[in-house]
Design a protein around this motif. Structure first.
Motif, short mmCIF file in Angstrom:
data_model
loop_
_atom_site.label_atom_id
_atom_site.label_comp_id
_atom_site.label_asym_id
_atom_site.label_seq_id
_atom_site.Cartn_x
_atom_site.Cartn_y
_atom_site.Cartn_z
N VAL A 23 5.29 5.96 12.35
CA VAL A 23 5.97 7.20 11.95
C VAL A 23 4.95 8.25 11.51
N HIS A 24 3.97 7.81 10.74
CA HIS A 24 2.90 8.74 10.31
C HIS A 24 2.15 9.30 11.51
N ALA A 25 1.86 8.42 12.46
CA ALA A 25 1.13 8.85 13.66
C ALA A 25 1.94 9.86 14.46
N GLU A 26 3.24 9.62 14.57
CA GLU A 26 4.10 10.55 15.30
C GLU A 26 4.16 11.90 14.59
N ALA A 27 4.27 11.87 13.27
CA ALA A 27 4.32 13.12 12.51
C ALA A 27 3.03 13.92 12.68
N LEU A 28 1.91 13.21 12.80
CA LEU A 28 0.60 13.87 12.95
C LEU A 28 0.26 14.16 14.41
N ASN A 29 1.11 13.69 15.33
CA ASN A 29 0.85 13.82 16.76
C ASN A 29 -0.44 13.07 17.14
N LYS A 30 -0.56 11.86 16.59
CA LYS A 30 -1.76 11.04 16.80
C LYS A 30 -1.39 9.68 17.41
N GLN A 31 -0.44 9.68 18.34
CA GLN A 31 0.01 8.42 18.91
C GLN A 31 -1.10 7.71 19.69
N ALA A 32 -1.92 8.47 20.40
CA ALA A 32 -3.00 7.85 21.17
C ALA A 32 -4.00 7.18 20.24
N GLU A 33 -4.35 7.86 19.15
CA GLU A 33 -5.26 7.29 18.17
C GLU A 33 -4.65 6.05 17.52
N ALA A 34 -3.33 6.10 17.28
CA ALA A 34 -2.64 4.96 16.67
C ALA A 34 -2.72 3.73 17.55
N LYS A 35 -2.58 3.92 18.86
CA LYS A 35 -2.68 2.77 19.78
C LYS A 35 -4.08 2.17 19.74
N MET A 36 -5.08 3.03 19.65
CA MET A 36 -6.45 2.53 19.55
C MET A 36 -6.61 1.68 18.29
N VAL A 37 -6.05 2.15 17.18
CA VAL A 37 -6.14 1.44 15.91
C VAL A 37 -5.44 0.09 15.99
N THR A 38 -4.22 0.07 16.53
CA THR A 38 -3.47 -1.19 16.58
C THR A 38 -4.10 -2.17 17.57
N ASP A 39 -4.66 -1.66 18.66
CA ASP A 39 -5.36 -2.54 19.60
C ASP A 39 -6.59 -3.17 18.94
N ASP A 40 -7.32 -2.36 18.18
CA ASP A 40 -8.51 -2.86 17.47
C ASP A 40 -8.12 -3.91 16.43
N TYR A 41 -7.00 -3.66 15.75
CA TYR A 41 -6.53 -4.62 14.75
C TYR A 41 -6.20 -5.96 15.42
N ALA A 42 -5.51 -5.90 16.54
CA ALA A 42 -5.15 -7.14 17.26
C ALA A 42 -6.40 -7.90 17.68
N GLU A 43 -7.42 -7.19 18.12
CA GLU A 43 -8.69 -7.83 18.50
C GLU A 43 -9.34 -8.50 17.29
N HIS A 44 -9.32 -7.80 16.17
CA HIS A 44 -9.95 -8.35 14.97
C HIS A 44 -9.19 -9.59 14.49
N VAL A 45 -7.86 -9.54 14.52
CA VAL A 45 -7.04 -10.70 14.16
C VAL A 45 -7.41 -11.89 15.03
N ALA A 46 -7.49 -11.67 16.33
CA ALA A 46 -7.83 -12.76 17.26
C ALA A 46 -9.21 -13.33 16.95
N ASP A 47 -10.16 -12.47 16.61
CA ASP A 47 -11.50 -12.92 16.25
C ASP A 47 -11.47 -13.83 15.03
N VAL A 48 -10.70 -13.43 14.02
CA VAL A 48 -10.63 -14.20 12.78
C VAL A 48 -9.96 -15.55 13.04
N THR A 49 -8.85 -15.53 13.77
CA THR A 49 -8.16 -16.79 14.09
C THR A 49 -9.09 -17.75 14.82
N LYS A 50 -9.85 -17.23 15.76
CA LYS A 50 -10.80 -18.05 16.50
C LYS A 50 -11.86 -18.62 15.58
N ALA A 51 -12.36 -17.79 14.66
CA ALA A 51 -13.39 -18.24 13.72
C ALA A 51 -12.88 -19.34 12.80
N LEU A 52 -11.57 -19.35 12.55
CA LEU A 52 -10.98 -20.37 11.68
C LEU A 52 -10.67 -21.67 12.42
#
Length: 333
Positions: A171-200
């Motif tokens: 919602v914040h991203a839509e209000a700021l018109n930053k949907q493309a940046e938001a996708k980059m952020v969520t994709d990066d988060y998913a990658e980091h999560v996968a890295d941590v799970t693998k490390a564990l």
């Protein structure tokens, strides 16, 4: 720690640079940050290029500027969101901490932001004085002030904070018109999560590791966090197990205990933070007790003190990225 978090940070900084460049371009075309209207949705049609957009909010549809330039945020989650998206707000409320703005946020990113008062009691005159063209907050925090805020600038409210933080970020991203940046952020988060799970050790091993989050709170009982709150979503994303006690949490949020029942918080690993004075929050009393010292997590060296501002109060992707790093570091020791 892998290089990926550093890569993410570089990409986000690049986004911030593009945002600043866009602001300069608008300025060169005749935009003046002081010339926008400070009343209602009309401010959405001035001071920003393009036609106003409509955003669905907890208070109904709200017209917002095409490209907001003077944003005010009234809670910690919203501050994390806008900074994560490369936007520096002109104003923000402060949390009830000595540092004002939460200490996990980079100093260079919060420098220059005008403090408009304590989070639950924002100074509306100070907000209006900044001539914002967008205000971000939540209904649970400031729903009673919506009419007043809407007279200052288009106000986008989510229903709640904490547990639905990912939906709120969109919602914040839509209000700021930053949907493309938001996708980059969520994709990066998913990658980091996968890295941590693998490390564990992978999903199966992570799921077999039961983790608790305990918060010592001045003026309240000790909280053993359940499965419906910000930190629980991060633990769940990594795939970590949670002890049965978390299912008894009221509304999924927390199961509150006294120092005399702290052993109920035992798990394979226990993270704990403190809000307020360690003595008044019962942290000192509890962690020095025999019950605490007899917990398996304590005896096995799997108890970790963490920063309350980061783990509990931040509520956003910038905080989550740092939390993931700490989870990896501590659970792979």
């Amino acid at each position: 720690m892998t290089a990926k978090p550093l890569q993410r940070r570089s990409r986000l900084l690049a986004t911030a640079s593009l945002t600043a460049a866009a602001a300069l371009t608008l300025s060169a075309c005749g935009f003046s940050s002081e010339s926008g209207s400070a009343s209602g949705s009309d401010s959405g049609s001035e001071g920003s290029a393009g036609a106003p957009r409509t955003v669905k909010t907890a208070m109904g549809d709200v017209k917002v500027p095409a490209a907001p330039q003077r944003v005010v945020v009234l809670d910690t989650a919203e501050l994390d969101s806008v900074l994560t998206l490369g936007v520096k707000p002109v104003g923000a409320t402060h949390a009830d901490v000595d540092s004002g703005f939460l200490n996990y946020l980079p100093k260079d990113q919060v420098e220059g932001i005008t403090d408009v008062g304590q989070m639950m009691t924002p100074n509306l005159e100070a907000v209006a004085g900044l001539k914002p063209d967008l205000i971000l907050t939540s209904k649970i925090r400031h729903g009673d002030k919506y009419a007043e805020l809407s007279k200052i600038a288009p106000t986008v409210m989510t229903e709640n904070t904490g547990y639905p933080w990912k939906e709120n970020f969109q919602v914040h991203a839509e209000a700021l018109n930053k949907q493309a940046e938001a996708k980059m952020v969520t994709d990066d988060y998913a990658e980091h999560v996968a890295d941590v799970t693998k490390a564990l050790g992978g999903k199966e091993k992570a799921g077999a590791t039961e983790v608790n989050m305990v918060r010592f709170v001045e003026g309240a009982d000790i909280r053993v966090y359940g499965k419906k709150n910000y930190i629980a979503t991060i633990l769940a994303d990594v795939g970590l197990g949670r002890p049965a006690i978390t299912d008894q949490a009221k509304d999924g949020f927390s199961y509150d205990v006294s120092p005399e029942k702290i052993d109920l918080a035992d798990a394979d690993a226990v993270f704990h933070s403190t809000y307020g004075d360690p003595k008044k929050s019962k942290e000192t009393q509890t962690t020095g007790s025999g019950l605490w010292k007899k917990m398996d997590a304590v005896k096995n060296g799997k108890v970790f003190a963490v920063d309350d501002q980061l783990w509990i109060q931040g509520i956003g992707y910038t905080a989550a990225d740092k939390i993931l790093g700490e989870l990896r570091t501590n659970l792979t020791k």
